[in-house]
Scaffold this motif. Structure first.
Motif, mmCIF file in Angstrom:
data_model
loop_
_atom_site.group_PDB
_atom_site.id
_atom_site.type_symbol
_atom_site.label_atom_id
_atom_site.label_comp_id
_atom_site.label_asym_id
_atom_site.label_seq_id
_atom_site.Cartn_x
_atom_site.Cartn_y
_atom_site.Cartn_z
ATOM 1 N N LYS A 100 0.852 -1.203 0.000
ATOM 2 C CA LYS A 100 0.000 0.000 0.000
ATOM 3 C C LYS A 100 0.883 1.248 0.000
ATOM 4 O O LYS A 100 0.539 2.263 -0.553
ATOM 5 N N LEU A 101 2.012 1.124 0.720
ATOM 6 C CA LEU A 101 2.912 2.264 0.841
ATOM 7 C C LEU A 101 4.190 1.939 0.082
ATOM 8 O O LEU A 101 4.874 0.968 0.392
ATOM 9 N N ASP A 102 4.482 2.706 -0.913
ATOM 10 C CA ASP A 102 5.689 2.475 -1.708
ATOM 11 C C ASP A 102 6.464 3.789 -1.717
ATOM 12 O O ASP A 102 6.092 4.725 -2.417
ATOM 13 N N ALA A 103 7.493 3.862 -0.878
ATOM 14 C CA ALA A 103 8.224 5.122 -0.747
ATOM 15 C C ALA A 103 9.695 4.925 -1.087
ATOM 16 O O ALA A 103 10.232 3.825 -0.938
ATOM 17 N N ARG A 104 10.307 6.017 -1.521
ATOM 18 C CA ARG A 104 11.726 5.992 -1.882
ATOM 19 C C ARG A 104 12.408 7.116 -1.105
ATOM 20 O O ARG A 104 11.977 8.278 -1.186
ATOM 21 N N ILE A 105 13.427 6.769 -0.356
ATOM 22 C CA ILE A 105 14.156 7.789 0.403
ATOM 23 C C ILE A 105 15.537 7.923 -0.211
ATOM 24 O O ILE A 105 16.256 6.932 -0.362
ATOM 25 N N GLN A 106 15.865 9.138 -0.600
ATOM 26 C CA GLN A 106 17.199 9.382 -1.175
ATOM 27 C C GLN A 106 18.020 10.174 -0.168
ATOM 28 O O GLN A 106 17.595 11.235 0.286
ATOM 29 N N ILE A 107 19.179 9.638 0.201
ATOM 30 C CA ILE A 107 20.010 10.318 1.210
ATOM 31 C C ILE A 107 21.350 10.709 0.594
ATOM 32 O O ILE A 107 22.024 9.896 -0.045
ATOM 33 N N GLU A 108 21.700 11.978 0.789
ATOM 34 C CA GLU A 108 23.028 12.473 0.421
ATOM 35 C C GLU A 108 23.831 12.591 1.714
ATOM 36 O O GLU A 108 23.259 12.847 2.779
ATOM 37 N N GLN A 109 25.141 12.419 1.607
ATOM 38 C CA GLN A 109 25.953 12.399 2.829
ATOM 39 C C GLN A 109 27.328 12.994 2.578
ATOM 40 O O GLN A 109 27.946 12.733 1.546
ATOM 41 N N GLN A 110 27.770 13.796 3.503
ATOM 42 C CA GLN A 110 29.186 14.171 3.545
ATOM 43 C C GLN A 110 29.645 13.992 4.987
ATOM 44 O O GLN A 110 29.172 14.699 5.878
ATOM 45 N N PHE A 111 30.495 13.020 5.208
ATOM 46 C CA PHE A 111 30.897 12.636 6.563
ATOM 47 C C PHE A 111 29.620 12.367 7.384
ATOM 48 O O PHE A 111 28.807 11.578 6.936
ATOM 49 N N GLN A 112 29.429 13.070 8.522
ATOM 50 C CA GLN A 112 28.241 12.786 9.340
ATOM 51 C C GLN A 112 27.054 13.690 8.971
ATOM 52 O O GLN A 112 25.991 13.567 9.593
ATOM 53 N N SER A 113 27.232 14.570 7.985
ATOM 54 C CA SER A 113 26.123 15.450 7.588
ATOM 55 C C SER A 113 25.269 14.758 6.536
ATOM 56 O O SER A 113 25.801 14.312 5.512
ATOM 57 N N ILE A 114 23.973 14.677 6.790
ATOM 58 C CA ILE A 114 23.089 14.015 5.833
ATOM 59 C C ILE A 114 21.861 14.887 5.545
ATOM 60 O O ILE A 114 21.485 15.744 6.336
ATOM 61 N N GLY A 115 21.274 14.641 4.402
ATOM 62 C CA GLY A 115 20.032 15.309 4.022
ATOM 63 C C GLY A 115 19.421 14.494 2.899
ATOM 64 O O GLY A 115 20.041 13.541 2.419
ATOM 65 N N GLY A 116 18.228 14.852 2.472
ATOM 66 C CA GLY A 116 17.661 14.095 1.361
ATOM 67 C C GLY A 116 16.188 14.333 1.193
ATOM 68 O O GLY A 116 15.631 15.332 1.689
ATOM 69 N N THR A 117 15.562 13.410 0.489
ATOM 70 C CA THR A 117 14.137 13.548 0.172
ATOM 71 C C THR A 117 13.443 12.205 0.343
ATOM 72 O O THR A 117 14.088 11.150 0.302
ATOM 73 N N ILE A 118 12.129 12.295 0.506
ATOM 74 C CA ILE A 118 11.304 11.073 0.476
ATOM 75 C C ILE A 118 10.259 11.280 -0.623
ATOM 76 O O ILE A 118 9.672 12.367 -0.731
ATOM 77 N N THR A 119 10.091 10.264 -1.452
ATOM 78 C CA THR A 119 9.120 10.355 -2.547
ATOM 79 C C THR A 119 8.091 9.244 -2.375
ATOM 80 O O THR A 119 8.468 8.072 -2.247
#
Ligand SMILES: C[S@@+](CC[C@H](N)C(=O)[O-])C[C@H]1O[C@@H](n2cnc3c(N)ncnc32)[C@H](O)[C@@H]1O
Length: 260
Positions: free
Chosen positions: A181-200
């Motif tokens: 029912k739930l189909d999600a994609r999480i994209q994570i960018e990383q530099q050392f311990q810093s992370i960010g990204g998106t969920i689709t």
């Protein structure tokens, strides 16, 4: 009582040359501070890279009762450190290896200490980043270039930096519940311990909010389609991220896989 080959009259001289850096001792109060920053637990294994007279591994074993290892290139200093460990009553807990920090394997360490030089820290950085996530690195005086520290200490004169080795979070992660029912994609960018990204999901892309990575522990939030805030708190283990998803005031099991 253990014995060593140490020359009983040998005394190291401040500034005497080692292979890549000279010997200078970290003062006892700063050693204590560095070990406190690492939050040592009884099952930790402490490695000091370039151990000098052994003050760091000896203090670690004395204060925290842990196993510690010092790697020292200079034979007489290594023998001297061994003798000091025995005299301090921790000869059974402190292992001094006569060797080169660029050759010896220190991957078993869960805490690494060093007082080297900026360029040596940078040379060691790739090896350190491959260590077990959560390993604490404490450096007297010198930083790690663009790898930002997690903690900094100064008494106005001396400095110490702490880093926590981050897990690899970068990549594309898929969340699919069993009945799809739930189909999600999480994209994570990383530099050392810093992370960010998106969920689709459901054709919508949203930013990850407040994303944080500490060793293998990851946390982030996102706004769900009904405008409620979801929070993920999980552990990274190779290609699996598992933990809890906090939604509508309750915790749900959460597990996603990294796309190969
Ligand atoms: C600045 S002293 C620090 C000593 C000790 N860690 C402390 O904080 O008191 C650096 C030490 O690294 C040793 N050293 C230099 N190059 C080395 C190498 N490639 N492998 C192992 N030890 C090295 C030197 O002999 C010296 O004892």
């Amino acid at each position: 009582m253990q014995s060593t080959n140490a020359d009983s009259d040998y005394k190291p001289m401040r500034g005497q040359m080692g292979k890549d850096v000279m010997w200078l001792q970290t003062a006892q109060n700063l050693v204590n501070q560095m070990l406190a920053m690492a939050q040592i637990k009884s099952d930790d294994v402490v490695y000091d890279l370039g151990a000098g007279d052994g003050i760091i591994p000896i203090t670690a074993s004395k204060l925290y009762s842990v196993k510690s290892v010092g790697i020292e290139y200079h034979q007489k200093l290594a023998d001297f450190a061994k003798k000091n460990a025995i005299q301090a009553g921790v000869g059974d807990k402190v292992n001094i290896i006569k060797g080169d920090i660029f050759i010896e394997d220190f991957s078993k360490a869960t805490v690494v200490t060093m007082y080297l030089l900026p360029e040596l820290n940078l040379q060691l950085r790739p090896t350190i980043l491959q260590m077990i996530p959560g390993t604490r690195i404490v450096s007297h005086a010198f930083d790690m270039g663009e790898w930002q520290h997690d903690q900094f200490y100064t008494d106005g004169k001396e400095k110490a930096y702490l880093w926590i080795v981050p897990a690899q979070a970068k990549g594309i992660w898929h969340l699919k519940d069993s009945d799809a029912k739930l189909d999600a994609r999480i994209q994570i960018e990383q530099q050392f311990q810093s992370i960010g990204g998106t969920i689709t999901y459901a054709g919508q892309q949203k930013p990850l909010l407040g994303a944080q990575l500490k060793g293998s522990q990851i946390q982030f939030q996102f706004v769900a389609s009904d405008d409620s805030l979801f929070t993920v708190q999980a552990t990274l283990n190779q290609n699996t991220m598992s933990g809890e998803l906090w939604a509508w005031g309750r915790a749900l099991p959460f597990e996603i896989q990294r796309q190969p």
